[in-house]
Each structure stands twice: as C-alpha cells, then as structure tokens.
Design a protein around this motif. Structure first.
Motif, PDB file in Angstrom:
ATOM      1  N   SER B  20       0.879  -1.464  -0.120  1.00 28.22           N
ATOM      2  CA  SER B  20      -0.035   0.117   0.119  1.00 28.22           C
ATOM      3  C   SER B  20       0.902   1.235   0.061  1.00 28.22           C
ATOM      4  O   SER B  20       0.493   2.253  -0.401  1.00 28.22           O
ATOM      5  N   THR B  21       1.957   1.340   0.425  1.00 26.20           N
ATOM      6  CA  THR B  21       2.794   2.429   0.571  1.00 26.20           C
ATOM      7  C   THR B  21       2.913   3.395  -0.513  1.00 26.20           C
ATOM      8  O   THR B  21       2.687   4.589  -0.348  1.00 26.20           O
ATOM      9  N   PRO B  22       3.316   3.052  -1.860  1.00 28.38           N
ATOM     10  CA  PRO B  22       3.302   3.891  -2.659  1.00 28.38           C
ATOM     11  C   PRO B  22       1.810   4.338  -3.102  1.00 28.38           C
ATOM     12  O   PRO B  22       1.852   5.563  -3.599  1.00 28.38           O
ATOM     13  N   PHE B  23       0.952   3.538  -2.896  1.00 24.68           N
ATOM     14  CA  PHE B  23      -0.374   3.980  -3.313  1.00 24.68           C
ATOM     15  C   PHE B  23      -0.749   5.037  -2.227  1.00 24.68           C
ATOM     16  O   PHE B  23      -1.370   6.153  -2.746  1.00 24.68           O
ATOM     17  N   ILE B  24      -0.445   5.007  -1.007  1.00 26.97           N
ATOM     18  CA  ILE B  24      -0.590   5.970   0.156  1.00 26.97           C
ATOM     19  C   ILE B  24      -0.033   7.395  -0.479  1.00 26.97           C
ATOM     20  O   ILE B  24      -0.615   8.364  -0.445  1.00 26.97           O
ATOM     21  N   PHE B  25       1.453   7.192  -0.821  1.00 26.22           N
ATOM     22  CA  PHE B  25       2.067   8.642  -1.216  1.00 26.22           C
ATOM     23  C   PHE B  25       1.384   9.172  -2.263  1.00 26.22           C
ATOM     24  O   PHE B  25       1.511  10.244  -2.316  1.00 26.22           O
ATOM     25  N   VAL B  26       1.354   8.472  -3.528  1.00 24.10           N
ATOM     26  CA  VAL B  26       0.574   9.087  -4.702  1.00 24.10           C
ATOM     27  C   VAL B  26      -0.668   9.533  -4.532  1.00 24.10           C
ATOM     28  O   VAL B  26      -0.867  10.583  -4.788  1.00 24.10           O
ATOM     29  N   ALA B  27      -1.514   8.885  -3.783  1.00 23.58           N
ATOM     30  CA  ALA B  27      -2.801   9.262  -3.441  1.00 23.58           C
ATOM     31  C   ALA B  27      -2.855  10.466  -2.559  1.00 23.58           C
ATOM     32  O   ALA B  27      -3.346  11.471  -2.812  1.00 23.58           O
ATOM     33  N   LEU B  28      -2.039  10.523  -1.650  1.00 24.99           N
ATOM     34  CA  LEU B  28      -1.900  11.901  -0.840  1.00 24.99           C
ATOM     35  C   LEU B  28      -1.250  13.243  -1.633  1.00 24.99           C
ATOM     36  O   LEU B  28      -2.108  14.077  -1.678  1.00 24.99           O
ATOM     37  N   GLY B  29      -0.418  12.823  -2.550  1.00 26.81           N
ATOM     38  CA  GLY B  29       0.181  13.833  -3.499  1.00 26.81           C
ATOM     39  C   GLY B  29      -1.043  14.371  -4.345  1.00 26.81           C
ATOM     40  O   GLY B  29      -1.045  15.528  -4.454  1.00 26.81           O
ATOM     41  N   GLU B  30      -1.768  13.477  -4.816  1.00 26.75           N
ATOM     42  CA  GLU B  30      -2.776  13.978  -5.932  1.00 26.75           C
ATOM     43  C   GLU B  30      -3.799  14.785  -5.106  1.00 26.75           C
ATOM     44  O   GLU B  30      -4.267  15.447  -5.811  1.00 26.75           O
ATOM     45  N   THR B  31      -4.091  14.110  -3.918  1.00 29.30           N
ATOM     46  CA  THR B  31      -5.045  14.580  -3.046  1.00 29.30           C
ATOM     47  C   THR B  31      -4.834  16.509  -2.611  1.00 29.30           C
ATOM     48  O   THR B  31      -5.573  17.046  -2.993  1.00 29.30           O
ATOM     49  N   LEU B  32      -3.519  16.556  -2.505  1.00 34.01           N
ATOM     50  CA  LEU B  32      -3.206  18.020  -2.255  1.00 34.01           C
ATOM     51  C   LEU B  32      -3.279  18.694  -3.468  1.00 34.01           C
ATOM     52  O   LEU B  32      -3.738  19.792  -3.654  1.00 34.01           O
ATOM     53  N   THR B  33      -2.674  17.960  -4.547  1.00 32.23           N
ATOM     54  CA  THR B  33      -3.029  18.583  -6.011  1.00 32.23           C
ATOM     55  C   THR B  33      -4.367  19.183  -6.295  1.00 32.23           C
ATOM     56  O   THR B  33      -4.808  20.240  -6.422  1.00 32.23           O
ATOM     57  N   GLU B  34      -5.237  18.232  -5.977  1.00 32.96           N
ATOM     58  CA  GLU B  34      -6.657  18.215  -6.631  1.00 32.96           C
ATOM     59  C   GLU B  34      -7.419  19.131  -5.645  1.00 32.96           C
ATOM     60  O   GLU B  34      -8.296  19.819  -5.901  1.00 32.96           O
ATOM     61  N   LYS B  35      -7.156  19.288  -4.238  1.00 34.52           N
ATOM     62  CA  LYS B  35      -7.491  19.967  -3.468  1.00 34.52           C
ATOM     63  C   LYS B  35      -7.431  21.665  -3.904  1.00 34.52           C
ATOM     64  O   LYS B  35      -8.186  22.358  -3.654  1.00 34.52           O
ATOM     65  N   SER B  36      -6.377  21.825  -4.571  1.00 32.61           N
ATOM     66  CA  SER B  36      -6.139  22.995  -5.368  1.00 32.61           C
ATOM     67  C   SER B  36      -6.493  23.279  -6.471  1.00 32.61           C
ATOM     68  O   SER B  36      -6.667  24.463  -6.844  1.00 32.61           O
ATOM     69  N   GLY B  37      -7.455  22.387  -6.986  1.00 35.47           N
ATOM     70  CA  GLY B  37      -8.214  22.794  -8.146  1.00 35.47           C
ATOM     71  C   GLY B  37      -7.443  22.104  -9.617  1.00 35.47           C
ATOM     72  O   GLY B  37      -7.984  22.527 -10.297  1.00 35.47           O
ATOM     73  N   ARG B  38      -6.484  21.418  -9.322  1.00 35.91           N
ATOM     74  CA  ARG B  38      -5.934  20.622 -10.483  1.00 35.91           C
ATOM     75  C   ARG B  38      -5.698  19.153 -10.226  1.00 35.91           C
ATOM     76  O   ARG B  38      -5.609  18.621  -9.378  1.00 35.91           O
ATOM     77  N   ILE B  39      -5.737  18.626 -11.748  1.00 37.35           N
ATOM     78  CA  ILE B  39      -5.532  17.286 -11.490  1.00 37.35           C
ATOM     79  C   ILE B  39      -4.293  16.962 -12.263  1.00 37.35           C
ATOM     80  O   ILE B  39      -4.016  17.584 -13.310  1.00 37.35           O
ATOM     81  N   ASN B  40      -3.350  16.172 -11.459  1.00 37.34           N
ATOM     82  CA  ASN B  40      -2.184  15.868 -12.312  1.00 37.34           C
ATOM     83  C   ASN B  40      -2.211  14.229 -12.461  1.00 37.34           C
ATOM     84  O   ASN B  40      -1.979  13.425 -11.740  1.00 37.34           O
ATOM     85  N   LEU B  41      -2.488  13.902 -13.706  1.00 35.17           N
ATOM     86  CA  LEU B  41      -2.709  12.457 -14.032  1.00 35.17           C
ATOM     87  C   LEU B  41      -1.333  11.772 -14.128  1.00 35.17           C
ATOM     88  O   LEU B  41      -1.289  10.636 -14.538  1.00 35.17           O
ATOM     89  N   GLY B  42      -0.223  12.858 -14.348  1.00 29.73           N
ATOM     90  CA  GLY B  42       0.888  12.399 -14.680  1.00 29.73           C
ATOM     91  C   GLY B  42       1.791  11.639 -13.436  1.00 29.73           C
ATOM     92  O   GLY B  42       2.975  11.451 -13.510  1.00 29.73           O
ATOM     93  N   LEU B  43       1.375  11.425 -12.382  1.00 30.92           N
ATOM     94  CA  LEU B  43       1.819  11.005 -11.185  1.00 30.92           C
ATOM     95  C   LEU B  43       2.347   9.449 -11.516  1.00 30.92           C
ATOM     96  O   LEU B  43       3.484   9.304 -10.839  1.00 30.92           O
TER      97      LEU B  43
END
Lengths: 367, 305, 376
Positions: B20-43
């Motif tokens: 799960s660890t890589p999923f946790i990190f990527v998902a948290l990173g994406e959450t932060l990005t998306e919370k600011s209003g952008r999507i980064n599909l490139g993770l």
C-alpha cells in the motif's frame, strides 16, 4: 565457389539443412559484411532473459566482417514483422535472430516465407520439418538445470516444501517446474512444489508478493521462472529462506540462502553459429541440447547448499552429461491422470515437448 | 481449512502493509494537488522517475535516505513543470499530466538502464511483531518506516486542511478560484506549489518501490500503480485519511491472488488477481452517487464537473 | 461554417470582396497549422539539445527519422501499419471528450473486442462458412463487446455518478484479466505451448493487406471511422448537441438536450472503435487471440487524441506521426545505439511543448480576421 552454385545448393536443400547465398560473405563477396539482426522483447539490460541473449550475442559481434544490429522492446505484434522487414530492407540483414517465444507464429513464419534468401533462427523449440527451411530454432533445454536445482533442493530444504514463482503456464515453464519436482523427489521422495503463477513475464510487485505468500505457506526454498528473477531471489533472502536462481547467475543477491541456479548458456549456441558463419557453413535448422551439449549449467553452489546437496547434484550432473533421462517412468499429472504411459529414455523426446500439465507432487493448476 | 484461512488473512494483512505504501504517497500527493483545483494524471511518470532516481542515488551514495530525497526532488521538478504549464491560459491540466507521464517514464527508462543490475542499499524495516513469537505475523508486520511516514503525512494533511491557514488557502483555491482571488490569494502560485508538493510525495512513493518493496529498479516496476493511485483519490473522496484506507484495501485485495494460490486454490488466478479492480469498482458503484461524494469534490476540478 | 471548397466556389462568383474574406478566414484557420508546426520544431530543438548533451548527433537522428519513418515505400508501410490501431484507439478517447468525458480504458475494450472476434470465429473454422458472412459477424462481435464495455462506463457515470476516468481504467484491467483467464484456460488451444492462445482463426477468415501499401485493412477502417465520426461530431445535430453538453452540461440540460442518451451513445461509439481495433489485431495481425492484444495501443491512443485536441480529423496526421516515430525508433536503436526509450523521451518533449503552445492561440494578430498586414 560461386554465388550461383551456393544458390543452387540452397534451392536443392530440402529440409535438414538450408542456407542462403548471403551467409557466405567471405567466400562470395569478401567486401560485403554479413548483417545479423537481433530482436529482443524487452530491455537488453533487464538482468534476465534479454540480457542473457545480449551477452551471448557478443560472440557474433566479435566476428570479422559481421555487423550485428539490435533492437529492443519489440512487441509480439505487427511491430516485430515490421522490425524484421526493416532490418532486411534498410540494414540488409541476411540472418535474423528473434529471441522471444511469441514472435514465432505467425510473424517469423510469415517473414521466412516472404524472404526466402534471409535466414531466421528463433529461440524456442518450435521449428518442425514442415516449416520453411530458411527458418529454424535454437534452444537449450533448461529443465535439465532445473532438475539439478531440484536434486540439490531436496536435500537443502528441511521441510521438503519447495516454492516456485512462475510467469505463465506455457509448456517451457511447466517443464521446468516438473523437472524441478522430479529432481527433488530423487533426493527427498516426500518433496512437494507449490506453484504461484503471476500471469506475466515481468511483474515485480506480484513476484515479491508471490514469494512472500509461498514462504508464509511454509516453503523454505524458493525458485522461479520469470524474466528477471532478481526480485524473487532478494525477497526470499530477506525472508530467511533458501533459493535457486534462473536465467543467469544470481548468487550475489542471496549470500546466505543461495543453493544453485539454472542458467542458459546461450553463448554456446551463438558461438557455434559464429563458427559456422565464419567458415561459411550453413546453420542447422534446429540446434538444441542440455548438459550433454554444454548448453545449460548450474550456478556455482552458494552458502545454502549443504554438503550432501552438493554431492548429489554433482553426481546427477555427471549422469545428465552422459545422457541419463530425467523422466524414466510413466508420467502422472497432479490430478492423478497418467499422461504419458511410457517415456522413451531421451531428454529430448517429442512427447516431453508437449507438456501442458503439472506432474504429481506439484501443487498448482495450469489455468 | 481454518489454517488456510489464517494464512490467507495474514498474507492479506502483510500484503496490505507491503503493497500500500506507494499508493498512499501517490494518492496523498494527488489529493493535495486536486484540493487546489488541478488534476495531475502524470503521477505514474513521477512514480517511475522517482523510483529510478531514488535507486540510482542510493546506489551511488550508499544512502537509501538520500535516494528517498532524490525521488522526492524528481517529483518536485515534474510537479512544478506541470503547475507552471497549467498556469498558462488555456492549457489543459489532464493533458499535461498525460504528457508528463510519457516524459517521466521515458526519462526514467532512458537513464535507468545501468541501474537495473546493481544492488542499492535498502531502507531498513521496523520489526513490529517479533515479540509475539508468531513467525508469520512477525514477517507480516515487518514494516518499512515510509509506511508510518505516509500515515503520519495523511494525518497531518487531514489536520492541516481543517485547521490551518495554508489548508484553508488550498481548499479555497480548489473550490472557487474567483473566491480565492477575492480573498487576495495568488491562485496560480498556490496551485504550482500544491502540484510540486504533491509531486514530492509521489516521487517518495516511487523511491519506496525501488528501495524497499519490491526493492529493485526495473522497467516493469510500477506497471500502472501511479495511475491507479490517482484513481483511488476520487474513490477516497479527497480525504487523506480515506486515501490510506483505500490504499490498504487495494493492497490487501492485491495480496489475495498469490495467497490463494499458496494454499492450493489454484484455479482462475487471473480472476483473483483482478480482485482489487473489481472491489474498487463495486465500492464506487455502491457509494458514488451519495451526496457526500459530490460535496467533497473540489469545485474547480475539471474531472468532477 | 464554410469549408475550403465552399469558399473557393464563392470566390469565383464574387472575386473582389469575398476573396479577401476567404483569405482572412484561411489565415485564421492557418493558426491551427502554424502553431502546432512551430511547437513540433521547438520540441525537436529541445530534443536536439538532449542528444547533443549525450554526445549524439541530432542530424543523424533526423536523417534516420526520415529514412525509417517516411523516406521510402517500405517506411510508409511500416509507419501506416503502426498508425492503424492508434487511429481507432484515439477515437475511443476523442468521442467522449466532446462531452467532456475522459475515457482511458480503450486498452481493455480493444482486448475484449479482439477476444470476442476470435471466440466467434473459432467454431466456424473448417466449417466452410464463407468469410463474407463470418468476418462481418466477427467485426460485429468485436464492436459490440468494446461498445458495451465503454458503454458500461458511461452508464455508471449516468446512473451512479461514478467517475468515468477511473471506471474505464478499472474496467480495462478487468477486461484484460477475464480475457486472459479464457485464453490461458477454457479456450486455450492445447497446441499453443510457447504462448497461450485461442485456436487460430485460420487463413479463411484472415483479413489481408491493402493493395500497393502492404498495410492491413485496419488502416483503411481507421481512416473511414475517423472521417465518419468527424462528420458526425462536426456536421450533425448529434455532434452539435454533444459539444454543447461538453461545453456546459447544465445549459444542455436546461435546453432539454438528451444528455443521458448522448453519454451512452458517445461512450458506446468510443468502445466500438477500440473493439474494431481489436478485431483487426486478431483477423489481420495475430490470427488468434492472445496476451499480445494488450500491446499498449489503448494507452498510446490517449496521447494521440489529446495531441489532436480530440478532433477526429486531426487524429489521422497525429497517429501517422506516432506511427512514424515508432517505425524510425527501431532504426535509431540499430544505427545510433540509443536505447528504446529514446522515442518515448521525444514523444514526451513533443507532447509537453505542443500542450504549452495551446496558450499561444489568439495571441498573434497575424491570424485574426480583423488583422491587417500579417502574412499567414
């Protein structure tokens, strides 16, 4: 010797041996180097299947008047047809060595039919006399080395519960598993092999998971048949169990638990090809062998190999070199069915090439 | 039978923690990005580049932690590039993400060739359950420190979103750029920083793959885990805590296939291996239309329109 | 909207005033050609620096790109063969994109479509049933399977609000797993020892190559599909309604547009395109269904569609460009000793710069209808 004569001889040759005029660079046109195209399914530096080939191909590169062109990461689709055509059309390749099972049908067969003056040799035991005579196969029967792995594993393992991480249930993999079990049963009649199929040739996370699952299920020795065994060997070592390698020498990855490993000696075949080409002689349609032809070997024993295991394995190697058969009695599969009633005492018997089952003693299923 | 069940459950517990660890990190990173209003599909590209650079750095320096940092910095670079490009008018964030997935993967494969064979030092793991004397459990709970870092990051993010000014700024930017501008928030700058920080987390996740589990660099290492982790964010409805839950669930489901084969349930492993995807889909079908899901979505996100 | 031919006809009718209007319109349209070309040039310059930094010659690279991808009849057949599946899988992304939906699960729809085609053909092998009957049935099965699969993502979006990007990705993984289960299990040809496959569909049901080109008919099918879908999306009420919905779904609903039906129709069409690609992979390339159906065409199709700005007509040149890069990539490996990932890096540079160039549209007075002195 003239080109015309060579060509006529090529046209006359009917099955066992065939060669194109272009394979006589020195005799025919000394200035014209022979171009050989090598095709890999993955990256050449994968520390596994593709790298083993790339290392062997160096023997061809060392030849004078030979140019080797290589392309990696070529999918088993239209892409490989086009790569072969590109090598023929743009590089002038006269010998093509495609090194992945799935290239053979329909791609290599079609190109061989379409380009009768180009030679194709493919790494798998698939060529039949009814196939184009400018095509062919080369194959080291690695199951002999897996059998030796098994002989050593039967004594190196305390529990007799062996684990096998396998990619796909195709004949070549099944044969390695079956030979591994058969070898283990010669030294421990109660040995079993648990198999986990990951579903693909390179899935590092699932390979690690499979290794962990096998150890959790009580296996104390793990081996594998996947493209790059690094992850399986490292995971086994970190779990404190023993392991046997595959494809290449992985002993340095497991300083505590490494027993031995099954290694292809592609170099023997490629060097043999180089010798024939150098002498202007034709390549055989089917080059194959095992311990008897020095085409496979076992990795030098690691710390996991006990003294009795080493002795038993050494003795078994001597027998294999003399041509002793691995499968000597009737073969029973793990559903209790007799699949082969009587096996000829020959490690290259055709009936063994048709393995689509797991033998009695292997815990697993082919689908 | 119950012994088999215990083996499968232990394996799934272990698998959940390991995978799960890589999923946790990527998902948290994406959450932060998306919370600011952008999507980064490139993770996915960030994950792969982070794994490669992390491994290479650990190999060259001998320090796995330097590798983790290098992986994170690779993520910052790709994230900042994404953020800056998307700050240009009319540049589409989803498309730039896919572009950076290609570029990140390409660069990682290009420069990663010499590092497939060497052995880099691994991150050490923490034995949590050695005291129980149960061998299987001890192994299942031999946990990498990054797993705890991930959970701590999730807790900190959840707290920060709710209780800090930075959290408020990010959320406002993501919910309504107009409102944020009215409050004097530099919208673009916030988004660039959020995407770069999100990239850092994803890069660290990549270094986990190569430096801890499975702990080796090769080109098949990720096989789409980064893409899946981005998908888990919507599944987790932009909650850092639920990201951890989703990642654990996904990891546990992924361990099901190998675990079942190891106890002799050997037929149909392709179907068992698809369990994480089926499970995720079923849960989404079961829960997506709820009012919560729509309320949680940042208003500026193009994907949730 | 007036197309080029229409303007030309007007031009002859009233040369003086309409002529300048047409020229201005052409000038405005040329913005969509000039900016992408400049972007590709800029990306190439960045890539050239990349190569120089590695001590490789950009000129040699360009030379090989030309020889390998476009310089001869053989290169063109190589390029177009590689472009063929990409056209169809790019349409899988482009059609739902008109509605504002991002579908990334084309890979699974292609695999499932190919599997359906093979599963349908196998019972007919040796039966003597004419290809004229069986081949259309195979294509239909493939199109239906792909259409249902992506249609399902549309349905979930509609009924349960499930995000279509994730569901299509999940469905893709599931489709591949189910297909592999059948191919390596119940439907496996026992003779396929080296690579698990279904029984071969045989020469009777194989799709051949187009005359002169040595490219299979999937390329022609892709061109036709792109043209038809392009017309559908730009010239019909259906396409107009879809684009309105994509622009502003609430406005579309307020106007009484059938958003639900549009979503289902677009997603099903999208899946059908991928399914058709799968049909050609089986009937024209592999001759059977096996794991090689999942060769990544679905994912590359995403790149192609985004680069073509989801315009079905623009997908054709972009797919050919990608096909050419792939075709030349092999030659670059062989002649320059660069690794396989080189093409991926170049694609990445082109993609990033092209997307960044989106911001340039409308910034140059040269291209404006009201512009005075500029040259196109």
């Amino acid at each position: 010797m003239t080109i015309a004569l060579d060509r006529r001889r090529f046209l006359q040759s009917s099955g066992a041996v065939a060669v194109a005029a272009g394979l006589f660079p020195r005799a025919a046109f000394a200035a014209d180097p022979l171009t050989i195209g090598v095709i890999y399914v993955g990256a050449r530096d994968d520390f596994g299947w593709n790298q083993a080939h790339a290392v062997g191909v160096k023997a061809l590169k060392a030849l004078p008047d030979v140019k080797v062109v290589e392309e990696e990461n070529v999918a088993e689709t239209d892409a490989v047809s086009k790569t072969m055509e590109s090598m023929i059309n743009l590089d002038g390749a006269k010998l093509i060595l495609p090194t992945s099972f799935g290239y053979w049908s329909p791609f290599v067969l079609d190109e061989a039919k379409a380009n009768p003056d180009v030679q194709f040799r493919h790494a798998a035991p698939l060529w039949k006399p009814s196939d184009p005579t400018n095509a062919g196969s080369y194959w080291p029967f690695l199951d002999q080395a897996h059998y030796i792995d098994g002989v050593a594993a039967g004594l190196a393992s305390k529990s007799g519960k062996l684990g096998f991480v396998a990619a796909k249930p195709v004949g070549i993999v099944l044969r390695n598993i079956n030979s591994f079990l058969t070898g283990a049963r010669t030294t421990n009649p109660n040995a079993t092999v648990r198999v986990i199929f990951t579903g693909d040739w390179s899935l590092p996370v699932r390979e690690a998971e499979a290794t962990n699952a096998l150890v959790d299920a009580g296996c104390d020795l793990i081996t594998c048949h996947v493209d790059g065994p690094k992850v399986v060997i490292q995971t086994a070592e970190s779990r404190g169990v023993k392991c046997c390698g595959h494809n290449a020498d992985q002993s340095s990855l497991a300083p505590k638990g490494f027993v031995t490993g099954a290694e292809y000696k592609w170099g023997t075949i490629y060097t043999g090809y180089a010798g024939l080409i150098g002498k202007g002689q034709p390549l055989p349609n089917f080059t194959f062998g095992g311990y008897d032809k020095d085409m496979v070997q076992n990795t030098p024993y690691g710390a996991g190999a006990t003294e009795p295991a080493r002795k038993a394995a050494d003795a078994a190697i001597v027998k294999l070199k003399a041509g002793a058969p691995i499968f000597a009695t009737a073969i029973k599969d793990n559903n209790g069915r007799i699949v082969v009633a009587s096996v000829p005492p020959d490690n290259y018997a055709d009936v063994l090439n048709k393995m689509d089952y797991l033998v009695d003693g292997v815990i697993g299923s082919t689908s | 039978m119950s012994a088999h069940l215990a083996i499968v459950l232990t394996a799934m517990l272990g698998g959940a923690i390991r995978v799960s660890t890589p999923f946790i990190f990527v998902a948290l990173g994406e959450t932060l990005t998306e919370k600011s209003g952008r999507i980064n599909l490139g993770l996915e590209g960030t994950l792969v580049l982070g794994a490669m650079l992390g491994y290479a750095t650990a190999y060259e320096t001998g320090s796995p932690w330097a590798g983790v940092l290098a992986g994170g910095l690779a993520g910052v670079a790709l994230g900042a590039l994404h953020g800056l490009l998307c700050s240009l008018p009319r540049v589409n964030d989803i498309a730039v993400g896919i572009a950076l997935m290609t570029l990140g993967t390409g660069l990682a494969f290009f420069f990663g060739k010499p590092f497939i064979q060497p052995e880099a030092p691994h991150l050490p793991s923490v034995p949590l359950a050695d005291w129980t004397g149960d061998h299987a459990l001890a192994e299942a709970l031999r946990v990498n420190p990054l797993f705890f870092v991930g959970i701590a990051t999730a807790l900190a993010m959840a707290w920060a979103f709710r209780n800090t000014r930075v959290g408020l700024v990010v959320r406002t930017t993501g919910d309504s750029a107009a409102a944020a501008l009215a409050m004097g928030i530099p919208v673009d700058r916030v988004r660039v920083l959020a995407t770069a920080a999100g990239g850092f987390l994803a890069g660290v996740g990549g270094s986990f793959l190569s430096l801890s589990y499975p702990g080796s660099w090769n080109e098949g290492l990720s096989s789409g885990q980064g893409l899946m982790a981005v998908a888990l964010v919507i599944f987790a409805r932009w909650s850092p805590i639920r990201c951890v839950g989703a990642a654990l669930l996904f990891g546990a489901a992924g361990a099901l296939g190998p675990a079942l084969q190891s106890v002799g349930v050997t037929q149909g492993y392709y179907l068992f291996n698809a369990a994480p995807y089926v499970l995720t889909l079923l849960i989404m079908v079961g829960s997506s239309s709820s009012v919560d899901a729509h309320r949680a979505a940042p208003g500026e996100l193009s994907i949730t329109r | 909207m007036t197309d080029a031919v229409g303007t030309a006809a007007h031009l002859t009718a009233a040369p003086a005033r309409r002529g300048s209007a047409a020229a201005l319109r052409l000038r405005a349209a040329s913005e969509y050609v000039v900016i992408p070309i400049l972007a590709v040039v800029a990306a190439s310059l960045i890539f050239a620096l990349f190569l120089l930094a590695l001590g490789k010659s950009p000129a040699a690279f360009l030379d090989l790109l030309w020889i390998g991808g476009f310089g001869s009849a053989f290169s063109w057949s190589n390029t177009l063969s590689r472009a063929a599946p990409l056209i169809l899988t790019a349409l899988t992304v482009a059609i739902p994109a008109q509605l504002g939906l991002t579908i990334i699960g084309g890979e699974g729809a292609l695999v499932l479509g190919g599997f359906a085609a093979a599963a349908l053909a196998v019972p007919f092998v040796g039966s003597g049933a004419p290809a004229a009957v069986v081949l259309p049935l195979m294509a239909l099965a493939a199109v239906a399977a792909g259409g249902l699969w992506i249609g399902l993502a549309g349905l979930l979006r509609l009924k349960r609000g499930v995000n279509e990007t994730i569901s299509s990705l999940l469905l893709s993984y599931i489709a591949i797993a189910v297909t592999l289960f059948f191919i390596e299990g119940p439907l496996r040809d026992p003779a396929s020892t080296a690579k698990a496959s279904t029984l071969p569909i045989g020469a009777a049901y194989a799709v051949g190559k187009m005359p002169f080109l040595k490219v299979h008919w999937g390329f022609a099918a892709g061109v036709v599909a792109a043209a038809l879908l392009g017309v559908l999306m730009s010239r019909t009420t259906f396409g107009f309604a879809a684009r309105i919905t994509g622009g502003n779904i609430r406005a579309a609903q307020a106007q009484g547009l059938p958003v639900g039906k549009l979503t289902l129709a677009c997603c099903s069409l999208a899946g059908a395109a991928a399914g058709l690609a799968g049909f050609f992979e089986v009937a024209a390339v592999q001759g059977r269904a096996n794991a090689s159906l999942a060769a990544g065409y679905g994912f590359t199709g995403i790149l192609v569609s985004f680069l073509a700005r989801h315009n079905p007509f623009a997908i054709l040149p972009v797919a050919v460009l990608f096909g050419g890069l792939a075709a030349a990539g092999g030659l670059v490996q062989r002649r320059m000793g660069l690794p396989d990932a080189t093409v991926l890096v170049l694609q990445g540079f082109i993609f990033v710069v092209l997307l960044a160039s989106e911001t340039l549209y409308g910034r140059f007075p040269v291209f404006r209808i009201s512009g005075r002195q500029g040259r196109a």
